[in-house]
Design a protein around this motif. Structure first.
Motif, mmCIF file in Angstrom:
data_model
loop_
_atom_site.group_PDB
_atom_site.id
_atom_site.type_symbol
_atom_site.label_atom_id
_atom_site.label_comp_id
_atom_site.label_asym_id
_atom_site.label_seq_id
_atom_site.Cartn_x
_atom_site.Cartn_y
_atom_site.Cartn_z
ATOM 1 N N LEU A 107 0.802 -1.231 0.000
ATOM 2 C CA LEU A 107 0.000 0.000 0.000
ATOM 3 C C LEU A 107 0.826 1.269 0.000
ATOM 4 C CD1 LEU A 107 -2.747 -1.024 2.587
ATOM 5 C CD2 LEU A 107 -2.768 -1.314 0.107
ATOM 6 N N TYR A 108 2.105 1.189 0.345
ATOM 7 C CA TYR A 108 2.946 2.375 0.440
ATOM 8 C C TYR A 108 4.206 2.181 -0.389
ATOM 9 C CZ TYR A 108 0.091 2.773 4.694
ATOM 10 O OH TYR A 108 -0.942 2.818 5.582
ATOM 11 N N SER A 109 4.687 3.259 -0.990
ATOM 12 C CA SER A 109 5.958 3.199 -1.701
ATOM 13 C C SER A 109 7.075 3.307 -0.668
ATOM 14 C CB SER A 109 6.065 4.327 -2.730
ATOM 15 O OG SER A 109 7.268 4.187 -3.463
ATOM 16 N N ALA A 110 7.321 2.186 -0.009
ATOM 17 C CA ALA A 110 8.323 2.067 1.040
ATOM 18 C C ALA A 110 8.787 0.620 1.051
ATOM 19 C CB ALA A 110 7.727 2.447 2.400
ATOM 20 N N VAL A 111 10.003 0.382 1.540
ATOM 21 C CA VAL A 111 10.493 -0.995 1.551
ATOM 22 C C VAL A 111 9.701 -1.809 2.570
ATOM 23 C CG1 VAL A 111 12.796 -0.479 0.667
ATOM 24 C CG2 VAL A 111 12.378 -0.366 3.135
ATOM 25 N N GLU A 112 9.671 -3.104 2.339
ATOM 26 C CA GLU A 112 8.874 -4.020 3.148
ATOM 27 C C GLU A 112 9.299 -3.996 4.612
ATOM 28 O OE1 GLU A 112 7.726 -8.278 1.851
ATOM 29 O OE2 GLU A 112 9.509 -8.556 3.112
ATOM 30 N N ARG A 113 8.323 -3.918 5.504
ATOM 31 C CA ARG A 113 8.554 -4.160 6.929
ATOM 32 C C ARG A 113 8.227 -5.624 7.169
ATOM 33 N NH1 ARG A 113 10.160 0.669 5.330
ATOM 34 N NH2 ARG A 113 10.496 2.155 7.037
ATOM 35 N N LEU A 114 9.294 -6.419 7.322
ATOM 36 C CA LEU A 114 9.151 -7.874 7.320
ATOM 37 C C LEU A 114 8.664 -8.412 8.654
ATOM 38 C CD1 LEU A 114 9.660 -10.581 5.846
ATOM 39 C CD2 LEU A 114 12.037 -10.453 6.639
ATOM 40 N N ALA A 204 -8.816 7.702 10.798
ATOM 41 C CA ALA A 204 -8.992 6.719 9.730
ATOM 42 C C ALA A 204 -8.134 7.060 8.514
ATOM 43 C CB ALA A 204 -10.460 6.642 9.314
ATOM 44 N N TYR A 205 -7.820 6.021 7.750
ATOM 45 C CA TYR A 205 -7.106 6.168 6.480
ATOM 46 C C TYR A 205 -7.779 5.259 5.466
ATOM 47 C CZ TYR A 205 -3.405 5.454 2.985
ATOM 48 O OH TYR A 205 -2.690 5.353 1.811
ATOM 49 N N GLU A 206 -8.079 5.805 4.293
ATOM 50 C CA GLU A 206 -8.718 5.025 3.230
ATOM 51 C C GLU A 206 -7.723 4.710 2.124
ATOM 52 O OE1 GLU A 206 -12.282 6.719 1.664
ATOM 53 O OE2 GLU A 206 -13.240 6.938 3.639
ATOM 54 N N PHE A 207 -7.898 3.542 1.516
ATOM 55 C CA PHE A 207 -7.027 3.131 0.422
ATOM 56 C C PHE A 207 -7.791 2.196 -0.509
ATOM 57 C CE2 PHE A 207 -6.517 0.132 3.890
ATOM 58 C CZ PHE A 207 -6.570 -1.110 3.266
ATOM 59 N N THR A 208 -7.277 2.078 -1.724
ATOM 60 C CA THR A 208 -7.818 1.143 -2.704
ATOM 61 C C THR A 208 -6.846 -0.022 -2.839
ATOM 62 O OG1 THR A 208 -8.892 2.926 -3.916
ATOM 63 C CG2 THR A 208 -8.568 0.850 -5.098
ATOM 64 N N MET A 209 -7.352 -1.237 -2.752
ATOM 65 C CA MET A 209 -6.485 -2.410 -2.892
ATOM 66 C C MET A 209 -5.957 -2.500 -4.328
ATOM 67 S SD MET A 209 -5.783 -4.221 -0.217
ATOM 68 C CE MET A 209 -5.347 -5.824 -0.896
ATOM 69 N N PRO A 210 -4.623 -2.479 -4.508
ATOM 70 C CA PRO A 210 -4.071 -2.550 -5.858
ATOM 71 C C PRO A 210 -4.136 -3.945 -6.467
ATOM 72 C CG PRO A 210 -2.310 -2.405 -4.237
ATOM 73 C CD PRO A 210 -3.593 -2.271 -3.484
ATOM 74 N N ILE A 211 -4.209 -4.960 -5.615
ATOM 75 C CA ILE A 211 -4.357 -6.346 -6.079
ATOM 76 C C ILE A 211 -5.326 -7.051 -5.134
ATOM 77 C CG2 ILE A 211 -2.017 -6.451 -7.063
ATOM 78 C CD1 ILE A 211 -1.160 -8.061 -4.612
ATOM 79 N N GLY A 212 -5.811 -8.199 -5.554
ATOM 80 C CA GLY A 212 -6.688 -8.987 -4.699
ATOM 81 C C GLY A 212 -5.918 -10.086 -3.990
ATOM 82 N N GLY A 213 -6.540 -10.619 -2.948
ATOM 83 C CA GLY A 213 -5.909 -11.713 -2.223
ATOM 84 C C GLY A 213 -6.634 -11.982 -0.921
ATOM 85 N N ALA A 308 2.857 -12.305 -8.938
ATOM 86 C CA ALA A 308 3.635 -11.471 -9.861
ATOM 87 C C ALA A 308 3.103 -10.052 -9.964
ATOM 88 C CB ALA A 308 3.665 -12.113 -11.248
ATOM 89 N N ALA A 309 1.853 -9.828 -9.512
ATOM 90 C CA ALA A 309 1.249 -8.496 -9.605
ATOM 91 C C ALA A 309 1.639 -7.595 -8.428
ATOM 92 C CB ALA A 309 -0.271 -8.621 -9.671
ATOM 93 N N TRP A 310 2.370 -8.137 -7.463
ATOM 94 C CA TRP A 310 2.800 -7.313 -6.324
ATOM 95 C C TRP A 310 3.635 -6.148 -6.847
ATOM 96 C CZ3 TRP A 310 1.382 -8.423 -1.302
ATOM 97 C CH2 TRP A 310 1.980 -7.653 -0.290
#
Length: 340
Positions: A107-114, A204-213, A308-310
């Protein structure tokens, strides 16, 4: 991804950064990462997060290491010891966050928080049927924030993170899941804390899911006075996931709930293109606003319909560069760092 990871690391590494020691126990399927020694200054009891962030010794620098094996990460626990090897109370770590430079967040243009813990977080262990795919050479890092209320400075403190993993040839093969992070107030490269007014409040924060899962497991993070964090559909208002806090009479949070809807079930379906809202709820029984006293997020494991869509890391993205810059500054200046 290894080349990209190397480029990312080259943009961040400085001579003073600590490096962790990594060992593998193939028999027990464990990767053990040991960091330190650290000097941990004494802090007055009951400090709020804003005061802690202003202390230069609050955050450690980013501690770097490479993931050593092919397999699926499925759990971790954190241990801390003093210079003599005696166990210390893990709540001395206000939070510990692990970063994977080989992937970005959904959801964010940031490196993964594992991986990550707060004071209220138990050790994490997912079933063998679920795992985060990891590749040898993945560039990782972690940073810690201390809350030493023992009344004395501590020298020679060592942190050990013990990861559980599943081998790649496990049968049946684990479902590949990746971390998902949903914060009510995140500024990438900045802070995600916010004020807590008297009484009950929501952010609150709203977002659109870029992929499904499917959301297979989730927990979250709340500070004192935090009541819950929920994920809901924007259109219908239907609540699809909730994290609740265990609190004492004064509002101090001791634990947050954790759910594994993907075990024995299909998990929680999140649809591509659909709008969702993450909502943090606080109940402040005092008459005073607590400046920057709140954080609220849900984090979990998400199995994408199409792996692959991640979204891919984009080094030209200014927001991603803000994230990398904030990680590079970790532990070198007071304040301004997000806990995620």
């Amino acid at each position: 991804m290894l080349v990209l990871g190397a480029v990312l690391m080259a943009t961040l590494v400085t001579a003073d950064d600590p490096v962790a020691k990594v060992t593998v126990d193939e028999g027990k399927k464990l990767v053990v990462v040991t960091a330190g020694p650290f000097h941990v200054p004494s802090m007055p009891p009951g400090m709020n997060h804003e005061d802690m962030e202003m202390m230069n010794d609050h955050n450690t620098p980013l501690v770097r290491f490479e993931w050593p094996i092919q397999g699926f990460l499925r759990g971790f626990k954190v241990e801390i010891e003093d210079a003599e090897g005696n166990a210390l109370d893990r709540r001395m770590i206000h939070h510990l966050i692990g970063v994977n430079f080989a992937r970005r967040q959904l959801l964010y243009s940031a490196v993964e928080r594992l991986f990550g813990i707060g004071q209220e977080t138990d050790d994490v262990s997912a079933p063998r049927t679920i795992g985060v795919p990891m590749t040898p050479g993945d560039k990782l890092g972690m940073y810690m924030a201390w809350q030493n209320e023992t009344g004395k400075d501590l020298d020679g403190v060592v942190i050990r993170v013990v990861f559980e993993y599943s081998p790649p040839n496990l049968n049946p093969r684990p479902v590949a899941a990746l971390p998902i992070y949903m914060d009510v107030n995140l500024t990438v490269g900045g802070s995600n804390s916010y004020d807590v007014p008297p009484g009950k409040s929501e952010k609150a924060y709203e977002f659109t899911m870029p992929i499904g899962g499917r959301l297979l497991g989730f927990g979250g993070h709340l500070h004192d006075f935090g009541s819950s964090v929920r994920l809901e559909e924007v259109g219908s208002g239907k609540v699809v996931a909730t994290v609740t806090a265990a609190r004492d009479g004064s509002g101090k949070v001791s634990k947050v709930s954790r759910s594994l809807p993907g075990v024995g079930g299909d998990g929680i379906k999140l649809e591509k293109g659909k709008r969702y809202r993450v909502v943090g709820v606080y109940v402040n029984p005092t008459s005073e606003t607590v400046a920057r006293g709140a954080m609220a997020h849900i984090s979990g494991l998400f199995a994408p319909d199409d792996y692959a869509a991640w979204p891919k890391l984009d080094l030209s993205d200014e927001t991603l560069q803000d994230d990398l810059a904030s990680l590079n500054e970790m532990g070198r200046s007071g304040g301004g760092h997000s806990h995620h």
